[in-house]
Design a protein around this motif. Structure first.
Motif, mmCIF file in Angstrom:
data_model
loop_
_atom_site.group_PDB
_atom_site.id
_atom_site.type_symbol
_atom_site.label_atom_id
_atom_site.label_comp_id
_atom_site.label_asym_id
_atom_site.label_seq_id
_atom_site.Cartn_x
_atom_site.Cartn_y
_atom_site.Cartn_z
ATOM 1 N N ALA A 88 -6.889 8.122 0.623
ATOM 2 C CA ALA A 88 -6.573 7.179 1.689
ATOM 3 C C ALA A 88 -7.104 7.724 3.010
ATOM 4 O O ALA A 88 -7.541 8.873 3.089
ATOM 5 C CB ALA A 88 -5.067 6.962 1.787
ATOM 6 N N LEU A 102 0.712 6.680 2.012
ATOM 7 C CA LEU A 102 -0.728 6.710 2.222
ATOM 8 C C LEU A 102 -1.157 5.340 2.737
ATOM 9 O O LEU A 102 -0.691 4.315 2.220
ATOM 10 C CB LEU A 102 -1.461 7.038 0.918
ATOM 11 C CG LEU A 102 -1.284 8.478 0.443
ATOM 12 C CD1 LEU A 102 -0.152 8.567 -0.544
ATOM 13 C CD2 LEU A 102 -2.550 8.989 -0.151
ATOM 14 N N GLN A 103 -2.045 5.336 3.728
ATOM 15 C CA GLN A 103 -2.476 4.084 4.337
ATOM 16 C C GLN A 103 -3.983 4.059 4.539
ATOM 17 O O GLN A 103 -4.596 5.085 4.809
ATOM 18 C CB GLN A 103 -1.801 3.901 5.695
ATOM 19 C CG GLN A 103 -0.310 3.773 5.614
ATOM 20 C CD GLN A 103 0.294 3.705 7.000
ATOM 21 O OE1 GLN A 103 0.361 4.707 7.694
ATOM 22 N NE2 GLN A 103 0.710 2.524 7.393
ATOM 23 N N ASP A 105 -7.377 1.905 2.909
ATOM 24 C CA ASP A 105 -8.316 2.027 1.784
ATOM 25 C C ASP A 105 -7.784 2.965 0.700
ATOM 26 O O ASP A 105 -8.447 3.919 0.291
ATOM 27 C CB ASP A 105 -9.684 2.508 2.260
ATOM 28 C CG ASP A 105 -10.307 1.552 3.258
ATOM 29 O OD1 ASP A 105 -10.133 0.328 3.071
ATOM 30 O OD2 ASP A 105 -10.952 2.019 4.200
ATOM 31 N N VAL A 106 -6.579 2.697 0.238
ATOM 32 C CA VAL A 106 -5.939 3.537 -0.778
ATOM 33 C C VAL A 106 -6.581 3.283 -2.136
ATOM 34 O O VAL A 106 -6.776 2.140 -2.548
ATOM 35 C CB VAL A 106 -4.425 3.248 -0.866
ATOM 36 C CG1 VAL A 106 -3.785 4.078 -1.971
ATOM 37 C CG2 VAL A 106 -3.752 3.504 0.474
ATOM 38 N N GLN A 118 -3.933 -1.243 0.463
ATOM 39 C CA GLN A 118 -3.965 -0.707 1.820
ATOM 40 C C GLN A 118 -2.801 0.239 2.084
ATOM 41 O O GLN A 118 -2.792 0.977 3.060
ATOM 42 C CB GLN A 118 -3.951 -1.841 2.849
ATOM 43 C CG GLN A 118 -5.256 -2.601 2.913
ATOM 44 C CD GLN A 118 -6.427 -1.686 3.230
ATOM 45 O OE1 GLN A 118 -6.410 -0.926 4.200
ATOM 46 N NE2 GLN A 118 -7.450 -1.711 2.396
ATOM 47 N N ASP A 119 -1.782 0.226 1.200
ATOM 48 C CA ASP A 119 -0.585 1.016 1.433
ATOM 49 C C ASP A 119 0.011 1.473 0.108
ATOM 50 O O ASP A 119 0.149 0.672 -0.813
ATOM 51 C CB ASP A 119 0.431 0.152 2.193
ATOM 52 C CG ASP A 119 1.533 0.948 2.825
ATOM 53 O OD1 ASP A 119 2.426 1.410 2.088
ATOM 54 O OD2 ASP A 119 1.529 1.111 4.056
#
Length: 143
Positions: A88, A102-103, A105-106, A118-119
């Motif tokens: 991410a 995690l944020q 582009d995961v 995204q998350d």
């Protein structure tokens, strides 16, 4: 196939938030005024079976400066636990809650399966995880 949220698991085993945290980096900057330590360059953090890598990690201590409250990893993050790995843009680790978020582009890889969103929030004590923000996955019926 796409969804807005998905439950999943992360890691081979749970991680005890009280397990010692080992940090390696090229550089360390300590700020006594705000109770932070900034690790810069090839940062590798290991806690039990979990390993996190990033270019920069900010460690925030409690008011007494004795206990780590949280860590903020930025600049492209890789988190590995057992056979699972996630990438991410950033990761925020709340030590007390035992959760990593995690944020950006995961990408989560679990064996032959990949999930993207995204998350991603991981509960380290239970090993459970939740993805949100336009979750994408490819389901392989052969596996």
């Amino acid at each position: 196939m796409a969804a807005t949220a998905q439950q999943t698991a992360f890691g081979a085993t749970s991680v005890d938030p009280d397990t010692p945290v080992e940090v390696e980096s090229d550089e360390l900057r300590v700020n006594q005024a705000d109770g932070t330590a900034e690790f810069v360059g090839n940062v590798v953090i290991v806690q039990g079976v979990m390993r996190l890598g990033a270019p920069r990690v900010l460690v925030v201590y409690d008011e007494a400066g004795e206990k780590v409250r949280r860590m903020e990893a930025t600049g492209g993050v890789t988190l590995v636990s057992g056979p699972d790995a996630a990438e991410a843009q950033r990761a925020d680790y709340d030590i007390e809650a035992g959760k990593v978020r995690l944020q950006g582009d995961v990408l989560l890889v679990q064996g032959e399966s990949t999930l993207a969103s995204q998350d991603l929030t991981i509960d380290l004590t239970t090993g459970s995880a939740q993805m949100s923000g336009r979750v994408r996955t490819l389901l392989n019926p052969k596996n």
